[in-house]
Scaffold this motif. Structure first.
Motif, short mmCIF file in Angstrom:
data_model
loop_
_atom_site.label_atom_id
_atom_site.label_comp_id
_atom_site.label_asym_id
_atom_site.label_seq_id
_atom_site.Cartn_x
_atom_site.Cartn_y
_atom_site.Cartn_z
N VAL A 1 77.09 20.09 14.80
CA VAL A 1 78.14 21.08 14.54
C VAL A 1 77.78 22.42 15.20
N PHE A 2 76.49 22.79 15.13
CA PHE A 2 76.06 24.03 15.78
C PHE A 2 76.26 23.96 17.30
N ILE A 3 75.92 22.81 17.88
CA ILE A 3 76.09 22.67 19.34
C ILE A 3 77.56 22.83 19.71
N VAL B 1 66.48 17.27 4.23
CA VAL B 1 66.53 18.09 5.44
C VAL B 1 66.54 17.18 6.67
N TRP B 2 65.65 16.19 6.65
CA TRP B 2 65.56 15.26 7.77
C TRP B 2 66.91 14.56 8.01
N LYS B 3 67.58 14.28 6.88
CA LYS B 3 68.85 13.54 7.03
C LYS B 3 69.99 14.41 7.54
N ILE B 4 70.08 15.67 7.07
CA ILE B 4 71.28 16.44 7.46
C ILE B 4 71.08 17.31 8.71
N VAL B 5 69.83 17.45 9.15
CA VAL B 5 69.59 18.29 10.32
C VAL B 5 70.42 17.82 11.53
N GLY B 6 70.52 16.52 11.70
CA GLY B 6 71.25 15.98 12.85
C GLY B 6 72.71 16.38 12.83
N SER C 1 67.37 23.44 6.50
CA SER C 1 68.16 22.60 7.41
C SER C 1 69.00 23.47 8.35
N LEU C 2 69.53 24.58 7.85
CA LEU C 2 70.32 25.45 8.73
C LEU C 2 69.41 26.08 9.79
N PRO D 1 81.66 31.43 12.11
CA PRO D 1 82.51 30.46 11.41
C PRO D 1 81.79 29.13 11.19
N THR D 2 81.04 28.67 12.20
CA THR D 2 80.27 27.42 12.07
C THR D 2 79.21 27.56 10.99
N LEU D 3 78.51 28.69 11.05
CA LEU D 3 77.44 28.95 10.09
C LEU D 3 77.99 28.95 8.67
#
Lengths: 298, 384
Positions: free
Chosen positions: A180-182, A170-175, A89-90, A217-219
């Motif tokens: 958060v990454f963006i 994975v499908w659920k948390i990827v969004g 997912s990450l 920090p995000t990672l």
């Protein structure tokens, strides 16, 4: 008079800060520390949830737990599930975020689409995926067939069932991770990339030497949160597989639930709960000790 | 070393044109300053030279190479950004080294270069520190070092001093001028501060609304502004622009520091060194210099120490006067106002273009307002 005031004040001053935090402290004690303490206590007893007697059995529950091959399987499943869910997912989220971190209505729509699973109830999501993973009528096998690939038994096979669960989570948390990454990417000043361009930095180098460190920090935040969440997976297991087939998707929290509320082995379930608490605790401490040094906070 | 040439540059953002038909030659080794109010297109121009912004139309040449399609790193330029844009996760040394590594410079050579540059900018003791632990001035030096170490043909600087406090800014200004002399490279410097532009540049490009208003040396800009915009932009306070009924279609420009105020008792104020040289002339009865004489009242004053700013109401209109005299005029005090002919500027009232004295129009205007500047003999009592 003045003297008296100051004596009162002298008594009052050290007490005051504790009074301010008292409400929060009470909630914390009642709903966090007390249950944990009680769980630890229960893990040293034998209790069937109904009997008025809680027999103290020392570490017998723990000995039983670690001798039980099923529990080993459960631990293995949980670690495998966590490792794959978190890394996949990450990784996927980071790639998506790099792609989606630009302006334009298309990107906004895709962002929304990717995020939408996160707001749907996990039970609905599970039912939806069960339907898609149906070996005979499911959409996924139809897709495999269309590409000329052999069909998979998905959740009904001991080899593939856990990957089915990983796919769903994975499908659920990827969004969520992508979002958060963006946000993390957007907090990196544009000038730094421009400076890198002026410094003739190749794309991969800009990514590894600038984007990743600036995003650390995000990672780190996502790594800790995702790890803790994955260790506590329950809903999908409960709805989609009930730990089966043949224990191949049984994971810690479901195992605790099963032993506590299906088999009424409260002491045994509590011991497993303590083990979960320790694993998550150790992992989190590990994250902070060994990874936080590499995290750059601005 | 290289000459930078912009040919017929147009830049459009979302159908809005921000740079229109810009032609500019920045000669090799010059210290060229792009100056103008915010939104004038100076930073966009710099960024186009850097390659951080695409060119909509026109050509950019650096040396004998057209660079329109060359990526920023290949243009042999270095840029110092307004907020320094240091890599926050790297140490000072790594920041300076990054560009060298990308150029595949050998390790021993890199170490050597970094040592030299760190010595020049005074950062030798800070090489292992992270930028966040440095002061603004030190970060500025890191940014400079990072640019210098690449030994570029052209340095681009985008308001590099605007985040520093006044004292440090002043010091860095001097250091940058020194650096330019030492390196002999071409400097292209963007600022909105006309004082910075005047003190640093040997060629100043004044821009407004996406167009170059004038390209000239500092003194020429001050003395011979090409239009009303440049005239008002250079110099503090701004040039007074007066519209007189005697001058249809024209406007009169007067620099505040070139106005002579004379107290009723004859003591003089606000004079420029130039005026002192004229003083003997003023007292010559046979062939007095020409200019404008008027009577005025002090509306207000600002005392700045070394100088004093007055607002004076005259029959020409109200305007600002800058005085270097230590004596102060009071509010409502009556004064005589004298302006020399050579200190008068005329502008086309509509287009704002300068109308020179050679122009018949201006000659006609001058005749209408000029009179001999005969003065009381007491002149010269006051002053400094």
């Amino acid at each position: 008079m003045n003297q008296q005031m100051s004596i009162l004040e002298r008594l009052w001053m050290p007490v005051r800060p504790y009074l301010f935090v008292l409400p929060a402290l009470l909630v914390f004690l009642a709903f966090f520390l007390y249950p944990i303490g009680y769980m630890i206590y229960l893990s040293f007893t034998s209790w069937n949830f109904i009997s008025p007697d809680k027999e103290f059995v020392g570490i017998a529950n723990y000995l039983e737990l670690f001798a039980e091959p099923e529990f080993h399987q459960v631990l293995f499943n949980t670690f495998l599930y966590t490792l794959l869910t978190v890394s996949l997912s990450l990784g996927i989220s980071l790639l998506l975020a790099l792609w989606l971190n630009r302006r334009g209505s298309l990107y906004g729509i895709v962002q929304g689409a990717i995020f939408s699973p996160y707001i749907i109830s996990l039970v609905s999501v599970s039912l939806l995926w069960m339907w898609m993973m149906d070996p005979r009528y499911g959409l996924l096998n139809w897709v495999l067939n269309w590409f000329g690939l052999p069909p998979s038994k998905w959740l009904t096979d001991t080899d593939s069932a856990i990957y089915g669960l990983i796919l769903v989570s994975v499908w659920k948390i990827v969004g969520y991770n992508t979002l958060v990454f963006i946000a993390g990417l957007q907090s990196i000043p544009r000038e730094i990339y421009e400076a890198a361009a002026m410094d003739r930095s190749p794309v991969w180098r800009t990514f590894s030497k600038i984007t990743i460190p600036m995003l650390s920090p995000t990672l780190f935040f996502l790594l800790v949160i995702n790890t803790i969440n994955s260790f506590q997976v329950f809903d999908t297991v409960q709805v989609m597989t009930q730990g089966g087939p043949v224990n191949s998707t049984n994971m810690l929290v479901y195992y605790i639930y099963e032993n506590g509320f299906d088999f009424f082995k409260i002491g045994y379930a509590s011991a497993a709960g303590v083990v979960l608490l320790l694993i998550v605790g150790i992992l989190t401490v590990f994250h902070f000790l060994f990874l936080s040094k590499r995290v750059h906070y601005r | 070393m290289a000459e930078v040439v912009l040919k017929q540059i147009v830049k459009t953002f979302d159908r809005q044109t921000v740079i229109q038909q810009l032609d500019l030659t920045i000669s090799n080794g010059s210290f060229t300053v792009l100056v103008g109010p915010s939104g004038c297109g100076k930073t966009t121009t710099l960024r186009m030279i850097a390659g951080l912004e695409t060119v909509t139309e026109g050509e950019i040449w650096i040396g004998d190479q057209k660079v329109n399609d060359l990526p920023p790193g290949k243009r042999d330029l270095a840029m110092v950004f307004q907020n320094y844009a240091l890599y926050p996760t790297m140490t000072v040394k790594e920041n300076i080294e990054f560009g060298l590594k990308n150029r595949k410079v050998r390790k021993e050579e890199r170490e050597q270069l970094i040592r030299e540059i760190a010595e020049i900018v005074g950062l030798s003791d800070y090489l292992q520190r992270k930028p966040s632990t440095l002061s603004g001035g030190q970060r500025q030096r890191v940014a400079l070092a990072r640019a210098m170490v690449k030994k570029p043909k052209v340095f681009l600087m985008d308001e590099p001093l605007s985040n520093l406090d006044a004292t440090l800014r002043h010091q860095m200004r001097t250091e940058l001028i020194e650096l330019h002399k030492q390196l002999g490279a071409t400097f292209i410097y963007v600022t909105h501060d006309q004082v910075e532009a005047m003190s640093m540049g040997d060629q100043i490009v004044v821009m407004d609304r996406g167009r170059i208003q004038q390209t000239a040396s500092p003194m020429e800009l001050y003395q011979e502004p090409a239009n009303r915009f440049v005239a008002r932009f250079i110099g503090t306070p701004s040039m007074n622009i007066l519209t007189l009924p005697d001058l249809p279609g024209l406007q009169l420009g007067i620099r505040p520091e070139r106005v002579m105020l004379i107290r009723e008792d004859g003591s003089a104020f606000s004079f420029h060194a130039e005026w002192q040289r004229t003083k003997p002339d003023l007292q010559r009865a046979d062939n007095p210099p020409e200019g404008i004489s008027a009577e005025g009242v002090i509306l207000g004053r600002e005392v700045l120490g070394a100088e004093t700013l007055y607002k004076v109401q005259t029959q020409l209109g109200a305007f600002a006067v800058k005085s270097h005299s230590d004596l102060l005029l009071n509010q409502d005090e009556k004064v005589l106002v004298r302006l020399r002919k050579q200190d008068l500027y005329f502008f086309d009232a509509a287009a704002g273009q300068r109308v020179r004295e050679q122009d018949a129009f201006a000659r006609h205007a001058l005749e209408a307002i000029l009179s001999p500047l005969t003065e009381p003999a007491v002149l010269g009592v006051g002053g400094r």
